[in-house]
Design a protein around this motif. Structure first.
Motif, mmCIF file in Angstrom:
data_model
loop_
_atom_site.group_PDB
_atom_site.id
_atom_site.type_symbol
_atom_site.label_atom_id
_atom_site.label_comp_id
_atom_site.label_asym_id
_atom_site.label_seq_id
_atom_site.Cartn_x
_atom_site.Cartn_y
_atom_site.Cartn_z
ATOM 1 N N PRO A 168 0.736 -1.395 0.127
ATOM 2 C CA PRO A 168 0.097 -0.058 0.092
ATOM 3 C C PRO A 168 0.865 1.140 0.090
ATOM 4 O O PRO A 168 0.374 2.402 -0.684
ATOM 5 N N MET A 169 1.874 1.253 0.859
ATOM 6 C CA MET A 169 2.783 2.703 0.912
ATOM 7 C C MET A 169 3.380 2.766 -0.550
ATOM 8 O O MET A 169 3.526 3.868 -1.030
ATOM 9 N N LEU A 170 3.810 1.635 -1.137
ATOM 10 C CA LEU A 170 4.284 1.949 -2.602
ATOM 11 C C LEU A 170 3.306 2.077 -3.768
ATOM 12 O O LEU A 170 3.843 3.070 -4.378
ATOM 13 N N ILE A 171 2.108 1.900 -3.406
ATOM 14 C CA ILE A 171 1.169 2.047 -4.467
ATOM 15 C C ILE A 171 0.811 3.721 -4.187
ATOM 16 O O ILE A 171 0.795 4.435 -5.691
ATOM 17 N N GLN A 172 0.914 4.328 -3.400
ATOM 18 C CA GLN A 172 0.689 5.631 -3.124
ATOM 19 C C GLN A 172 2.012 6.327 -3.938
ATOM 20 O O GLN A 172 1.853 7.347 -4.367
ATOM 21 N N GLN A 173 3.034 5.584 -3.534
ATOM 22 C CA GLN A 173 4.202 6.414 -3.958
ATOM 23 C C GLN A 173 4.298 6.390 -5.534
ATOM 24 O O GLN A 173 4.614 7.249 -6.197
ATOM 25 N N ILE A 174 3.745 5.114 -6.170
ATOM 26 C CA ILE A 174 3.759 5.180 -7.451
ATOM 27 C C ILE A 174 3.028 6.016 -8.074
ATOM 28 O O ILE A 174 3.273 6.765 -9.166
ATOM 29 N N PHE A 175 1.552 6.253 -7.589
ATOM 30 C CA PHE A 175 0.822 7.068 -8.018
ATOM 31 C C PHE A 175 1.180 8.380 -7.755
ATOM 32 O O PHE A 175 0.896 9.365 -8.796
ATOM 33 N N ASN A 176 1.987 8.990 -6.707
ATOM 34 C CA ASN A 176 2.379 10.106 -6.689
ATOM 35 C C ASN A 176 3.387 10.390 -7.966
ATOM 36 O O ASN A 176 3.466 11.725 -8.225
ATOM 37 N N ILE A 177 4.375 9.430 -8.304
ATOM 38 C CA ILE A 177 4.972 9.668 -9.268
ATOM 39 C C ILE A 177 4.493 9.852 -10.503
ATOM 40 O O ILE A 177 4.810 10.734 -11.248
ATOM 41 N N ILE A 178 3.421 9.238 -10.561
ATOM 42 C CA ILE A 178 2.536 9.338 -11.970
ATOM 43 C C ILE A 178 1.957 10.775 -12.138
ATOM 44 O O ILE A 178 2.090 11.301 -13.298
ATOM 45 N N THR A 179 1.635 11.347 -11.040
ATOM 46 C CA THR A 179 0.903 12.494 -11.024
ATOM 47 C C THR A 179 1.997 13.465 -11.263
ATOM 48 O O THR A 179 2.075 14.513 -12.031
ATOM 49 N N GLU A 180 3.324 13.476 -10.743
ATOM 50 C CA GLU A 180 4.495 14.230 -10.896
ATOM 51 C C GLU A 180 5.011 14.212 -12.139
ATOM 52 O O GLU A 180 5.074 15.181 -12.757
ATOM 53 N N ILE A 181 5.158 13.173 -12.995
ATOM 54 C CA ILE A 181 5.632 13.195 -14.220
ATOM 55 C C ILE A 181 4.639 13.930 -15.189
ATOM 56 O O ILE A 181 4.987 14.593 -16.287
ATOM 57 N N ASN A 182 3.188 13.577 -14.812
ATOM 58 C CA ASN A 182 2.336 14.440 -15.673
ATOM 59 C C ASN A 182 2.356 15.860 -15.636
ATOM 60 O O ASN A 182 2.230 16.530 -16.388
ATOM 61 N N GLN A 183 2.375 16.341 -14.182
ATOM 62 C CA GLN A 183 2.378 17.502 -14.199
ATOM 63 C C GLN A 183 3.842 18.279 -14.796
ATOM 64 O O GLN A 183 3.762 19.397 -15.092
ATOM 65 N N GLN A 184 4.915 17.356 -15.203
ATOM 66 C CA GLN A 184 6.001 17.781 -15.713
ATOM 67 C C GLN A 184 5.927 17.796 -17.268
ATOM 68 O O GLN A 184 6.528 18.124 -18.114
ATOM 69 N N GLY A 185 4.717 17.428 -17.724
ATOM 70 C CA GLY A 185 4.087 17.597 -19.008
ATOM 71 C C GLY A 185 4.088 16.267 -19.768
ATOM 72 O O GLY A 185 3.703 16.189 -20.987
ATOM 73 N N MET A 186 4.083 14.963 -19.391
ATOM 74 C CA MET A 186 4.063 13.734 -19.860
ATOM 75 C C MET A 186 2.466 13.515 -20.031
ATOM 76 O O MET A 186 1.588 13.436 -18.966
ATOM 77 N N THR A 187 2.004 12.932 -21.241
ATOM 78 C CA THR A 187 0.770 12.420 -21.297
ATOM 79 C C THR A 187 0.438 11.026 -21.121
ATOM 80 O O THR A 187 1.554 10.297 -21.404
ATOM 81 N N ILE A 188 -0.384 10.657 -20.304
ATOM 82 C CA ILE A 188 -0.636 9.252 -19.826
ATOM 83 C C ILE A 188 -1.728 8.365 -19.911
ATOM 84 O O ILE A 188 -2.573 9.120 -19.710
ATOM 85 N N LEU A 189 -1.502 7.235 -20.456
ATOM 86 C CA LEU A 189 -2.823 6.411 -20.689
ATOM 87 C C LEU A 189 -2.584 5.419 -19.726
ATOM 88 O O LEU A 189 -1.561 4.582 -19.600
ATOM 89 N N LEU A 190 -3.545 5.068 -18.804
ATOM 90 C CA LEU A 190 -3.174 4.092 -17.459
ATOM 91 C C LEU A 190 -4.250 3.028 -17.530
ATOM 92 O O LEU A 190 -5.263 3.199 -17.962
ATOM 93 N N VAL A 191 -3.739 1.785 -17.186
ATOM 94 C CA VAL A 191 -4.884 0.835 -17.048
ATOM 95 C C VAL A 191 -4.610 0.340 -15.601
ATOM 96 O O VAL A 191 -3.587 0.072 -15.470
#
Ligand code: ATP
Length: 236
Positions: A168-191
Motif C-alpha cells: 500500500p505505501m508503494l502504491i501511493q508512491q507510484i501514483f504520486n510519481i505518475i502525477t508528478e511526471i504528468n505535471q512535468q508535461g507527460m501524457t499518460i494512458l493508464l490501466v
C-alpha cells in the motif's frame, strides 16, 4: 488530440476481445481505463502500442494514422508502453535496463539528464544501479519498468497496472510519481485494477466491460458514479 482510437475491434484467433472501442487522450492528460478482469484493458493497450493488430477501426497519433504501423516505429513516434508483468531484462543490471529504455535516442546529454531524473524519482534504483534486474523486489522491478519507459522520453506513456503487486505505501508512491511526471508535461494512458487511485489521479476515465466502453467521464464524475462505486470501488 494526441491519441484517437476509433471503433477498433481485435481478435485473438476466434475470440473477439474488443468490440468497437473508441477513446481519445489529449495532450497533458492522465486518462484511466478501468474494468473487471478480462474486460479488454490490456488488449486496448496492445492495440495502441502495436503489439497486436486490430481487425477494424483506426488509431491516430498526433494526427497520423498509425493503425497498421509496426510497434517499433510507434516507439520512434513517441509511444512507449511499460508492460503488465513488467517485461524487464532480468539478466541485466538496473543501469543496463535504463540504457535499453533509451535505445532509440542519440542525444547523450538528454539521456543523462533523464537518467538523473529517474534516479531522483526513484532513489531506491539509484542505490541499486548495479544490481541485476531479476533480483530486485517486485516493487523495485515495477519502479524500474516505469523508469525504463521514461528513458525513451515518450510523448505518450502507456502504463499497464503500475500498482500491481505493490504494498500500500508503494502504491501511493507510484501514483504520486505518475502525477508528478504528468505535471512535468507527460501524457499518460493508464490501466488499473486500483480504480480508486486511478480515477482520483486521472483527468478522465473510461469503464470497459467485455470489450466495450460502457461509461466515460471525468475522474471525479466516475469516482462518484453509483454504478462505478458499486462495481469497481467496493462501496455500495
Ligand atoms: P485484466 O484486468 O485481468 O488484466 P484486461 O481487462 O486487461 O483484464 P485483457 O487482458 O485485455 O483484459 O483480455 C481481454 C480478453 O481477451 C479476455 O477474455 C482474455 O481472456 C482474452 N485474451 C487476452 N489475451 C489473449 C491471448 N493472447 N489469446 C487469447 N485470448 C486472449
Amino acid at each position: 488530440m494526441l491519441l484517437e482510437i476509433s471503433d477498433i475491434t481485435l481478435l485473438y484467433g476466434r475470440i473477439q476481445a474488443l468490440h468497437g472501442i473508441s477513446l481519445h487522450v489529449d495532450e497533458g492528460e492522465i486518462v484511466a481505463m478501468i474494468g473487471a478482469n478480462g474486460a479488454g484493458k490490456s488488449t486496448t493497450m496492445r492495440a495502441v502500442s502495436g503489439l497486436r493488430p486490430v481487425a477494424s477501426g483506426s488509431i491516430k497519433f498526433n494526427g497520423e494514422d498509425i493503425t497498421r504501423l509496426r510497434a517499433d516505429l510507434r516507439v520512434v513516434r513517441g509511444i512507449c508502453q511499460s508492460p503488465e508483468g513488467r517485461g524487464l531484462f532480468p539478466g541485466m543490471s538496473v543501469q543496463e535496463n535504463l540504457d535499453m529504455g533509451a535505445y532509440t535516442r542519440r542525444d547523450a546529454a538528454g539521456i543523462r539528464t533523464d537518467q538523473d531524473r529517474v534516479f531522483e524519482l526513484f532513489p531506491r534504483l539509484a542505490e541499486r544501479r548495479k544490481q541485476i534486474g531479476g533480483t530486485l523486489s517486485g516493487g523495485e522491478q515495477q519502479m524500474l519498468a516505469v523508469g525504463r519507459a521514461l528513458m525513451s522520453r515518450p510523448k505518450l506513456l502507456l502504463l499497464d497496472e503500475p500498482s500491481m503487486g505493490l504494498a500500500p505505501m508503494l502504491i501511493q508512491q507510484i501514483f504520486n510519481i505518475i502525477t508528478e511526471i504528468n505535471q512535468q508535461g507527460m501524457t499518460i494512458l493508464l490501466v488499473e485494477q486500483n480504480a480508486q487511485q486511478a480515477l482520483s489521479r486521472a483527468h478522465r476515465g473510461y469503464v470497459l466491460e467485455t470489450g466495450r466502453i460502457v461509461k466515460t467521464g471525468t475522474g471525479a464524475d466516475l469516482l462518484h458514479d453509483p454504478v462505478v462505486k458499486e462495481a469497481y470501488l467496493g462501496v455500495a
